[in-house]
Design a protein around this motif. Structure first.
Motif, mmCIF file in Angstrom:
data_model
loop_
_atom_site.group_PDB
_atom_site.id
_atom_site.type_symbol
_atom_site.label_atom_id
_atom_site.label_comp_id
_atom_site.label_asym_id
_atom_site.label_seq_id
_atom_site.Cartn_x
_atom_site.Cartn_y
_atom_site.Cartn_z
ATOM 1 N N LEU A 24 6.152 2.925 34.299
ATOM 2 C CA LEU A 24 4.944 3.188 34.909
ATOM 3 C C LEU A 24 4.893 1.933 35.822
ATOM 4 N N SER A 25 5.047 0.599 35.054
ATOM 5 C CA SER A 25 4.976 -0.618 35.668
ATOM 6 C C SER A 25 5.905 -1.350 36.681
ATOM 7 N N MET A 26 7.179 -0.650 36.402
ATOM 8 C CA MET A 26 8.441 -1.248 37.477
ATOM 9 C C MET A 26 8.904 0.011 38.234
ATOM 10 N N PHE A 27 8.752 1.362 37.975
ATOM 11 C CA PHE A 27 9.442 2.141 38.900
ATOM 12 C C PHE A 27 8.137 3.139 39.167
ATOM 13 N N ILE A 29 4.593 3.417 39.666
ATOM 14 C CA ILE A 29 3.104 2.915 40.467
ATOM 15 C C ILE A 29 3.752 1.957 41.667
ATOM 16 N N PRO A 30 4.562 0.995 41.397
ATOM 17 C CA PRO A 30 4.897 0.221 42.592
ATOM 18 C C PRO A 30 5.496 1.100 43.688
ATOM 19 N N LYS A 31 6.531 2.076 43.122
ATOM 20 C CA LYS A 31 7.110 3.005 44.371
ATOM 21 C C LYS A 31 6.154 3.883 44.950
ATOM 22 N N ILE A 32 4.955 4.333 44.372
ATOM 23 C CA ILE A 32 4.142 5.166 44.844
ATOM 24 C C ILE A 32 3.267 4.488 45.918
ATOM 25 N N MET A 33 3.074 3.218 45.538
ATOM 26 C CA MET A 33 2.117 2.356 46.363
ATOM 27 C C MET A 33 2.934 1.826 47.836
ATOM 28 N N SER A 34 4.229 2.085 47.670
ATOM 29 C CA SER A 34 5.114 1.623 48.929
ATOM 30 C C SER A 34 4.893 2.312 50.320
ATOM 31 N N ASP A 35 5.165 1.823 51.320
ATOM 32 C CA ASP A 35 5.042 2.332 52.706
ATOM 33 C C ASP A 35 6.004 3.251 52.962
ATOM 34 N N TRP A 44 7.076 9.538 42.717
ATOM 35 C CA TRP A 44 6.374 10.665 42.069
ATOM 36 C C TRP A 44 7.311 11.425 41.363
ATOM 37 N N ILE A 45 8.624 11.410 41.618
ATOM 38 C CA ILE A 45 9.772 12.033 40.846
ATOM 39 C C ILE A 45 9.440 11.620 39.425
ATOM 40 N N LEU A 47 7.349 9.571 38.011
ATOM 41 C CA LEU A 47 5.951 9.783 36.986
ATOM 42 C C LEU A 47 5.708 11.246 36.483
ATOM 43 N N THR A 48 6.310 12.200 37.445
ATOM 44 C CA THR A 48 5.869 13.605 37.207
ATOM 45 C C THR A 48 6.697 14.341 36.294
ATOM 46 N N VAL A 49 8.282 14.097 36.711
ATOM 47 C CA VAL A 49 9.331 14.715 36.045
ATOM 48 C C VAL A 49 9.989 13.992 35.083
ATOM 49 N N LEU A 50 10.536 12.733 35.399
ATOM 50 C CA LEU A 50 11.216 12.049 34.378
ATOM 51 C C LEU A 50 10.518 11.318 33.274
ATOM 52 N N MET A 51 9.374 10.810 33.676
ATOM 53 C CA MET A 51 8.631 10.197 32.372
ATOM 54 C C MET A 51 8.197 10.866 31.416
ATOM 55 N N PRO A 52 7.541 12.161 31.643
ATOM 56 C CA PRO A 52 6.987 13.204 30.536
ATOM 57 C C PRO A 52 8.439 13.373 29.571
ATOM 58 N N ILE A 53 9.518 13.660 30.377
ATOM 59 C CA ILE A 53 10.566 14.170 29.689
ATOM 60 C C ILE A 53 11.251 13.300 28.545
ATOM 61 N N ILE A 54 11.263 12.047 29.160
ATOM 62 C CA ILE A 54 12.077 10.962 28.373
ATOM 63 C C ILE A 54 11.182 10.623 27.374
ATOM 64 N N VAL A 55 9.821 10.168 27.752
ATOM 65 C CA VAL A 55 8.917 9.618 26.597
ATOM 66 C C VAL A 55 8.543 10.558 25.744
ATOM 67 N N GLY A 56 8.328 11.703 26.048
ATOM 68 C CA GLY A 56 7.997 13.070 25.079
ATOM 69 C C GLY A 56 8.932 13.075 24.266
#
Length: 75
Positions: A24-27, A29-35, A44-45, A47-56
């Motif tokens: 969340l803090s390195m990959f 949210i900072p990437k989502i806030m980028s222009d 978004w990939i 946060l929505t795809v990889l993070m739930p799979i890995i953390v879960g």
């Protein structure tokens, strides 16, 4: 051996928390806030795809190991 599995279950659950924090803090949210469009899509990939799979996966595996689902008498 069951005691080692319980200790490693705690390690896996802590690893899930560490991966969630860094994801969340390195990959994410900072990437989502980028222009840049590429960074935004990548964030978004993450946060929505990889993070739930890995953390879960790490969390569930750690919980099952901690509660004794992989103990010798249940196998």
């Amino acid at each position: 051996m069951d005691q080692v599995k319980k200790i490693l279950g705690i390690v896996w659950m802590l690893l899930a928390l560490v991966v969630a924090y860094y994801g969340l803090s390195m990959f994410g949210i900072p990437k989502i806030m980028s222009d840049k469009q590429e960074d935004n899509v990548f964030g978004w990939i993450i946060l929505t795809v990889l993070m739930p799979i890995i953390v879960g996966g790490l969390g569930i595996f750690g919980w099952y190991s901690f509660t004794g689902e992989y103990s010798d008498d249940k196998l």
